[in-house]
Enzyme design. Sequence first.
Site, mmCIF file in Angstrom:
data_model
loop_
_atom_site.group_PDB
_atom_site.id
_atom_site.type_symbol
_atom_site.label_atom_id
_atom_site.label_comp_id
_atom_site.label_asym_id
_atom_site.label_seq_id
_atom_site.Cartn_x
_atom_site.Cartn_y
_atom_site.Cartn_z
ATOM 1 N N ARG A 34 4.381 2.423 -2.156
ATOM 2 C CA ARG A 34 4.908 2.489 -4.150
ATOM 3 C C ARG A 34 4.684 1.565 -4.487
ATOM 4 O O ARG A 34 5.772 0.545 -4.554
ATOM 5 C CB ARG A 34 5.909 3.582 -3.424
ATOM 6 C CG ARG A 34 5.480 5.300 -3.115
ATOM 7 C CD ARG A 34 4.405 5.514 -4.280
ATOM 8 N NE ARG A 34 4.098 7.015 -3.804
ATOM 9 C CZ ARG A 34 3.597 8.047 -2.240
ATOM 10 N NH1 ARG A 34 2.548 6.973 -1.540
ATOM 11 N NH2 ARG A 34 2.960 9.303 -1.970
ATOM 12 N N ASP A 80 -2.323 -2.626 -4.183
ATOM 13 C CA ASP A 80 -3.104 -0.971 -4.152
ATOM 14 C C ASP A 80 -2.568 -0.213 -4.596
ATOM 15 O O ASP A 80 -3.313 0.550 -5.553
ATOM 16 C CB ASP A 80 -3.475 -0.806 -2.628
ATOM 17 C CG ASP A 80 -4.238 0.252 -2.969
ATOM 18 O OD1 ASP A 80 -5.447 0.212 -3.362
ATOM 19 O OD2 ASP A 80 -4.375 1.347 -2.193
ATOM 20 N N GLU A 139 1.927 3.219 -12.179
ATOM 21 C CA GLU A 139 0.077 3.980 -11.856
ATOM 22 C C GLU A 139 -0.206 4.988 -13.054
ATOM 23 O O GLU A 139 0.443 6.423 -12.691
ATOM 24 C CB GLU A 139 0.465 4.489 -10.047
ATOM 25 C CG GLU A 139 -0.762 3.591 -10.214
ATOM 26 C CD GLU A 139 -0.478 3.386 -8.545
ATOM 27 O OE1 GLU A 139 -0.475 2.951 -7.670
ATOM 28 O OE2 GLU A 139 -0.359 5.378 -7.653
ATOM 29 N N THR A 191 1.022 -0.613 -0.056
ATOM 30 C CA THR A 191 0.370 -0.055 -0.046
ATOM 31 C C THR A 191 1.240 1.145 0.114
ATOM 32 O O THR A 191 0.343 2.204 0.039
ATOM 33 C CB THR A 191 -1.254 0.251 1.381
ATOM 34 O OG1 THR A 191 0.065 -0.158 2.434
ATOM 35 C CG2 THR A 191 -1.930 -0.872 1.711
ATOM 36 N N HIS A 202 -5.870 2.016 -5.514
ATOM 37 C CA HIS A 202 -5.044 3.085 -5.205
ATOM 38 C C HIS A 202 -6.525 3.367 -4.064
ATOM 39 O O HIS A 202 -6.268 4.952 -4.302
ATOM 40 C CB HIS A 202 -4.703 4.581 -5.470
ATOM 41 C CG HIS A 202 -3.489 4.696 -4.953
ATOM 42 N ND1 HIS A 202 -2.363 4.854 -5.215
ATOM 43 C CD2 HIS A 202 -3.077 5.320 -3.793
ATOM 44 C CE1 HIS A 202 -1.270 5.623 -4.319
ATOM 45 N NE2 HIS A 202 -2.432 6.003 -3.618
#
Length: 346
Positions: A257, A280, A285, A255, A304
Amino acid sequence: MSHNPEETARQGLPAALLLMNARAFDDLFDSARLERLRRLVRLGEPMRLDDLSGPDATARLLHTEILITGWGSPLLGPDVLDAAPALRAVIHTGGSVKQHVSRAFWDRGVLVTSAADANAVPVAEFTLATILLEGKRATRYVEGYRRHREVDGPWRDVIPPAVNFGGTVGIVGLSRVGRRVAQLLRPFDLEVLVADPHVDPADAAAVGARLVDLDVMLSVSDIVTVHAPALPDTHHLLDARRIALLRRDAVVINTARGSLIDTDALIQRCRDGSLRAILDVTDPEPLPADSELFDTPGIVLSPHIAGAMHAETRRLADSALDEIDRLRQRLPPVHRVESASLGIIA
């Protein structure tokens, strides 16, 4: 000259400008919090800007003493300092400020605060929930039940044993989130290990964990949760060699990076069925639609969502409002971001 006492009092408030997109503003400030903000600062028109281009920004910055920033706010560079000679503080309603505020602000003596502690709460809660569900192997049972349409049967035999009693959870990075995760795990019958080069054994013990070497932690943990900052020396912290250390049927949760994990190595390990990963965050991203991560067995993606969302963001607004209140009362800030910490924080 105004003879309205309320208006006179308002004129004595510091001038502030909200710098964030409309979605962030709507999530952060309900009517009660917006009213509290109006009691603490003087908001001109427009009170909120998406960016700092155009004549509105130039006029507003000239007298702004407090910038209240958030998700979607532009980078604040030295040019903003030149345009805002009265600026005293940047109150950030998000977590990391490194991508929003240039070092020039610290050099100029501008106070910078963040709501990172407040944002750590939902991330840690999401992580705790994931640890417990994955430790129970709940999602694998749910999927097996959906596929086989029977409560019992041979399909259950291929699911590894649950580890929520006597299992080991490894925390990579005793950050704000990492600390809170360790504390939340205290009531459960789990051994909690921490790997972090910036803490000592007493720091880990204070949150109910034991400090160990990262390689050792990876090799003995049933569940590994990643909470380190994204820095040059943490890029692919979990590389192919370290991913190979993870025990069979281990679970990796990220959760923090996406760049902390070597995605290609993770995919290869998950493909053979010996590892699960709950991500996540990803690198890159957002993911391209044809990313292998979407179709790799054993990899579960969420978009995310671990951080503050919807009503949870009000906690961030409260943190920022409390800082503004302390600033007005000439009290020291609680969540100051120190320039010396920029090299080790997210």
